[in-house]
Design a protein around this motif. Sequence first.
Motif, mmCIF file in Angstrom:
data_model
loop_
_atom_site.group_PDB
_atom_site.id
_atom_site.type_symbol
_atom_site.label_atom_id
_atom_site.label_comp_id
_atom_site.label_asym_id
_atom_site.label_seq_id
_atom_site.Cartn_x
_atom_site.Cartn_y
_atom_site.Cartn_z
ATOM 1 N N VAL A 75 0.512 -1.020 -0.125
ATOM 2 C CA VAL A 75 -0.158 0.133 -0.018
ATOM 3 C C VAL A 75 1.461 1.063 0.123
ATOM 4 O O VAL A 75 1.929 1.182 0.686
ATOM 5 N N ARG B 292 5.345 -3.420 -6.041
ATOM 6 C CA ARG B 292 6.951 -2.586 -6.188
ATOM 7 C C ARG B 292 7.994 -2.422 -8.202
ATOM 8 O O ARG B 292 8.665 -1.744 -8.040
ATOM 9 N N VAL C 1 27.767 -1.554 -4.515
ATOM 10 C CA VAL C 1 28.157 -0.509 -3.557
ATOM 11 C C VAL C 1 28.424 -1.598 -2.665
ATOM 12 O O VAL C 1 27.914 -2.270 -1.793
ATOM 13 N N PHE D 144 -1.389 -9.886 5.430
ATOM 14 C CA PHE D 144 -2.475 -9.084 4.565
ATOM 15 C C PHE D 144 -3.164 -8.941 3.417
ATOM 16 O O PHE D 144 -2.268 -10.916 2.644
ATOM 17 N N HIS E 94 11.367 -10.568 2.699
ATOM 18 C CA HIS E 94 11.975 -9.449 2.713
ATOM 19 C C HIS E 94 11.896 -9.172 4.148
ATOM 20 O O HIS E 94 11.168 -9.278 4.564
ATOM 21 N N ALA F 290 18.648 7.685 4.631
ATOM 22 C CA ALA F 290 17.751 8.099 5.162
ATOM 23 C C ALA F 290 16.522 6.183 4.349
ATOM 24 O O ALA F 290 17.240 5.354 3.848
ATOM 25 N N GLY F 291 15.520 6.793 4.386
ATOM 26 C CA GLY F 291 14.588 5.779 4.493
ATOM 27 C C GLY F 291 14.668 3.971 5.049
ATOM 28 O O GLY F 291 15.174 4.633 6.575
ATOM 29 N N ILE G 159 10.024 3.664 10.260
ATOM 30 C CA ILE G 159 8.835 2.374 9.906
ATOM 31 C C ILE G 159 8.533 3.164 10.978
ATOM 32 O O ILE G 159 8.648 3.220 11.698
ATOM 33 N N ARG H 248 1.363 0.618 9.303
ATOM 34 C CA ARG H 248 1.848 0.024 7.565
ATOM 35 C C ARG H 248 2.362 1.118 7.169
ATOM 36 O O ARG H 248 2.301 1.203 5.759
#
Length: 435
Positions: free
Chosen positions: A51, A111, A135, A231, A285, A306-307, A313, A318
Amino acid sequence: MSDTQYDFDAIVVGAGPAGVSAALTMARSGLNVALLERGEYPGAKNVQGAVLYSQMLHEIVPEFWKDPQAAIERPIVEQRTCITTADSWITVGYKSLKFLEGVPNCYTIIRVRFDQWYAAKAEAAGATLLTGVTVREVLKTQDGKIFGVKTSEGDELKAPVVIACDGVNSLLAQKAGFRGELRPSEVALGAKEVLALDPGKIEDRFSLEHGQGATMELFGGITEGMLGYAFIYTNKDSLSLGVGCKLTDYQRKGIRPSDHLERVKRHPALRKLLEGAKTLEYSSHLIPEGGMKSMPPLAADGFLVAGDAAQMINPAYREGSNLAMTSGKLAGETVVEAKTKGDFSKASLEAYVRKIKGSYIWPDMEEVKDLEESVERSPGFLEFYPKLACELAHMRFSADGKPKKEHMWKAFRLARERGLVRIARDLWPLRKVAI
Ligand SMILES: Cc1cc2nc3c(=O)[nH]c(=O)nc-3n(C[C@H](O)[C@H](O)[C@H](O)COP(=O)(O)OP(=O)(O)OC[C@H]3O[C@@H](n4cnc5c(N)ncnc54)[C@H](O)[C@@H]3O)c2cc1C
């Protein structure tokens, strides 16, 4: 470092939502940006439910849903939560056409398609996307300033700033000395399948108008005593079905996520929804779960994180990809300002930390930082409360020839088994996710 020949103004590692948002933001401001991705193409290695909340992407790609090429599946009009036992479940759902008004609240995405579409936006803005590039190292001066990266092929790419957007198991954050390996207690393991199903059947089974979508999350018995949830999300012509539980729980119980997912498919709340659906792909994952307590430093000399790489999270809602986009965008904006000042020192790049603190990310993560521990301290959430809730519902909806007062007393006795004070104590932390 004044005599260093830089290849780029900035290097972004990882072409997921965080990396693309950072690269796109900087490229639009005229910076010469490299976006490095280890996958053969963006999205090749990425997994999400999925989502995607629209607002944060809309702030980067305004009205993205109007782009005929936009890799989005269905706008979500209904969200359901199910509390399950092995043979019963309570569903609480909210459906509203208001979700479609203005900026539609959220979309399902796949994705592998979405990441390619999104990365193409960064390329169109002028970023150089290099795929199939892993990397392995960061380049550091003797006094610790980061000025580039080294790939697995041994190539060195130099820039006055590197943004680590390389996901949950961020090698760059480790190489920068920001943290060690993630511990199993800091992550959940998600397993997911995409199953093909005719769009008409999807709409019939979820009571949807043409093109609309629904989500359903299942808690309680379905996770077999582990902290997590299952889900099912509707795509255009497929369903995304998954389950995610704490890695330590899978280890403790000796359960393989793929076997768990097979059992989830047979749960009576899902069986009919999935009937005849054909598995197209399976993936798994890690998901960062440590929250704020596992967050590495976010800025150093010539370096930002970042992220998921920064463990940003909000599992209670979610949300992950939207936090990744916002943090990537804020990191990109910080670098644009640093470039104007000609200052990529830690002091200058710490503007990013202030931006994160001033956004929804920081307060939201702070709000839920103890939630997981609270739930873990009270295993009743995983089995006792779902059972209690289903038993109470069973009584409420049954006529068994006994006076209703007897039902009330039975309900009271069931609750008292746990202790009323304990129930109040257990439920108190949940107020933080009630709205
Ligand atoms: C099962 C599951 C369900 C989820 N459901 C949802 C949901 O419904 N909604 C939601 O918002 N979030 C969800 N999430 C979380 C969401 O997927 C993440 O928060 C989001 O993908 C984070 O984006 P990111 O760009 O930080 O990292 P990622 O999407 O992980 O991207 C990192 C990128 O970096 C690349 N990379 C990694 N290492 C290197 C390297 N050394 N060199 C070069 N490239 C590298 C990777 O290949 C990848 O492309 C879910 C996650 C899982 C696992």
